[in-house]
Scaffold this active site. Sequence first.
Site, PDB file in Angstrom:
ATOM      1  N   LYS A 237       0.644  -1.237  -0.095  1.00 53.81           N
ATOM      2  CA  LYS A 237      -0.103  -0.066  -0.024  1.00 53.81           C
ATOM      3  C   LYS A 237       0.890   1.335   0.229  1.00 53.81           C
ATOM      4  O   LYS A 237       0.635   2.245  -0.734  1.00 53.81           O
ATOM      5  CB  LYS A 237      -0.966   0.117   1.192  1.00 53.81           C
ATOM      6  CG  LYS A 237      -1.657   1.248   1.601  1.00 53.81           C
ATOM      7  CD  LYS A 237      -2.902   1.354   0.781  1.00 53.81           C
ATOM      8  CE  LYS A 237      -3.515   2.753   1.168  1.00 53.81           C
ATOM      9  NZ  LYS A 237      -4.634   3.294   0.150  1.00 53.81           N
TER      10      LYS A 237
ATOM     11  N   LYS B  81      -0.330  11.482   4.985  1.00 52.53           N
ATOM     12  CA  LYS B  81      -0.071  10.302   5.935  1.00 52.53           C
ATOM     13  C   LYS B  81       0.500   9.261   5.180  1.00 52.53           C
ATOM     14  O   LYS B  81       1.384   8.650   5.706  1.00 52.53           O
ATOM     15  CB  LYS B  81      -1.580   9.940   6.458  1.00 52.53           C
ATOM     16  CG  LYS B  81      -1.604   8.895   7.302  1.00 52.53           C
ATOM     17  CD  LYS B  81      -2.761   8.410   7.387  1.00 52.53           C
ATOM     18  CE  LYS B  81      -2.594   6.730   8.183  1.00 52.53           C
ATOM     19  NZ  LYS B  81      -3.752   5.902   8.170  1.00 52.53           N
TER      20      LYS B  81
HETATM   21  P1  NAD Z   1     -12.433   7.903   9.372  1.00 57.89           P
HETATM   22  O1  NAD Z   1     -11.861   8.911  10.477  1.00 57.89           O
HETATM   23  O2  NAD Z   1     -13.760   8.457   8.689  1.00 57.89           O
HETATM   24  O3  NAD Z   1     -12.998   6.744  10.506  1.00 57.89           O
HETATM   25  C1  NAD Z   1     -12.209   6.018  11.486  1.00 57.89           C
HETATM   26  C2  NAD Z   1     -13.399   5.783  12.565  1.00 57.89           C
HETATM   27  O4  NAD Z   1     -12.624   5.158  13.603  1.00 57.89           O
HETATM   28  C3  NAD Z   1     -14.047   7.014  13.161  1.00 57.89           C
HETATM   29  O5  NAD Z   1     -15.335   7.049  12.776  1.00 57.89           O
HETATM   30  C4  NAD Z   1     -13.501   6.914  14.686  1.00 57.89           C
HETATM   31  O6  NAD Z   1     -14.513   7.559  15.401  1.00 57.89           O
HETATM   32  C5  NAD Z   1     -13.333   5.508  14.669  1.00 57.89           C
HETATM   33  N1  NAD Z   1     -12.468   5.198  15.815  1.00 57.89           N
HETATM   34  C6  NAD Z   1     -11.129   5.684  16.113  1.00 57.89           C
HETATM   35  N2  NAD Z   1     -10.661   5.221  17.136  1.00 57.89           N
HETATM   36  C7  NAD Z   1     -11.483   4.129  17.663  1.00 57.89           C
HETATM   37  C8  NAD Z   1     -11.722   3.178  18.672  1.00 57.89           C
HETATM   38  N3  NAD Z   1     -10.673   2.942  19.495  1.00 57.89           N
HETATM   39  N4  NAD Z   1     -12.586   2.499  18.678  1.00 57.89           N
HETATM   40  C9  NAD Z   1     -13.780   2.550  17.795  1.00 57.89           C
HETATM   41  N5  NAD Z   1     -13.613   3.444  16.819  1.00 57.89           N
HETATM   42  C10 NAD Z   1     -12.669   3.985  16.731  1.00 57.89           C
HETATM   43  O7  NAD Z   1     -11.387   7.448   8.685  1.00 57.89           O
HETATM   44  P2  NAD Z   1     -11.578   6.667   7.000  1.00 57.89           P
HETATM   45  O8  NAD Z   1     -11.593   7.626   5.982  1.00 57.89           O
HETATM   46  O9  NAD Z   1     -12.764   5.743   7.497  1.00 57.89           O
HETATM   47  O10 NAD Z   1     -10.067   5.854   7.138  1.00 57.89           O
HETATM   48  C11 NAD Z   1      -9.915   4.636   7.910  1.00 57.89           C
HETATM   49  C12 NAD Z   1      -8.339   4.043   7.154  1.00 57.89           C
HETATM   50  O11 NAD Z   1      -8.713   3.661   6.157  1.00 57.89           O
HETATM   51  C13 NAD Z   1      -7.297   4.878   7.719  1.00 57.89           C
HETATM   52  O12 NAD Z   1      -6.218   4.291   7.959  1.00 57.89           O
HETATM   53  C14 NAD Z   1      -7.064   5.539   6.086  1.00 57.89           C
HETATM   54  O13 NAD Z   1      -5.795   5.956   5.882  1.00 57.89           O
HETATM   55  C15 NAD Z   1      -7.518   4.279   5.399  1.00 57.89           C
HETATM   56  N6  NAD Z   1      -7.861   4.569   4.125  1.00 57.89           N
HETATM   57  C16 NAD Z   1      -8.778   5.790   3.815  1.00 57.89           C
HETATM   58  C17 NAD Z   1      -9.227   5.964   2.646  1.00 57.89           C
HETATM   59  C18 NAD Z   1     -10.317   7.219   2.171  1.00 57.89           C
HETATM   60  O14 NAD Z   1     -10.502   7.549   0.919  1.00 57.89           O
HETATM   61  N7  NAD Z   1     -10.898   7.748   3.209  1.00 57.89           N
HETATM   62  C19 NAD Z   1      -8.973   5.266   1.401  1.00 57.89           C
HETATM   63  C20 NAD Z   1      -7.855   4.040   1.769  1.00 57.89           C
HETATM   64  C21 NAD Z   1      -7.734   4.042   2.916  1.00 57.89           C
END
Ligand code: NAD
Length: 295
Positions: free
Chosen positions: A169, A244
Amino acid sequence: MTHAVGFIGLGNMGGPMAANLVRAGHRVSGFDLAPEALRQAADAGVRPAASAADAVAGADLVVTMLPAGRHVLAAYADLLPAARPGTLFVDCSTIDVADARAAHGLALAAGHRAVDAPVSGGVPGATAASLTFMVGAADGDFADVEPVLAAMGRRIVHCGSSGAGQAAKICNNMILGISMIAVSEAFVLGESLGLSHQALFDVASTASGQCWALTTNCPVPGPVPASPANRDYLPGFAAALMAKDLGLAADAAKAAGVPAELGVRAAELFADFAAGQGRGLDFSAIVTTLGGARG
Ligand code: NAD
């Protein structure tokens, strides 16, 4: 075969991914610290759990989709003792390779199985169940997790053992970050040489400069109507997420003793951009800091 799934982290990505597991017939119990995320997941058929430990208590497979490595390691401290022995832990978050290997080691030490399975495809891919999964797993674990991931994605690649999914990734996104800067610099240079955006696009998109940053996410408005440049750089793929991922790549390069000069420089440029004028914008808007995008 359907599973009892514990799903931790129901945010922008995790919410629609959990909904797709429900659609595929899995029994999904979910938890998120944000009540609104939990409520939306419940609307999609996820059983809202009172805590992370509660979500995984009856599960045979646990998915985590959390912001960063420290969240995954902190969550594992609660989840591992609460899960039944032999539970398969699947971390889909994008995190540091070292954190992924540490999480894997903790899960194994607690009597569980673990794989890393980060994704690409963004929120549209999570919603449409068309994500690409990059999986670091032992062969037997991959065979078990592949059909579950297939309910959330279209392409599932077994990259190697623990941590290999995260490695794939960040290497891929390092290519993307560097190539977006390369494409942007070429448009800026082309402009100053009197070349129209369309002319450069017509040549480079069918020549050796061809790449995703040019032909799908073109950083200047015009040549690719669907690219974020045509809608004031609304993401798309947010500059903060690119910053990031490049930071993770730069850290991994440093730890491995690999110079990766352009990757490290791209990480610096995107970190500055994401913290400043790129806040809330697509990563392709970095072209505007290079003196370009005059339309
Ligand atoms: P986001 O911030 O929308 O969602 C993360 C969620 O985790 C939040 O709702 C938060 O409240 C929750 N959270 C944090 N700590 C927690 C805990 N201890 N227990 C329960 N819930 C908890 O982020 P996202 O966009 O969904 O991204 C998630 C992951 O996917 C990241 O690592 C990101 O880099 C990766 N990612 C995101 C994308 C994108 O386009 N958004 C694409 C590929 C990969």
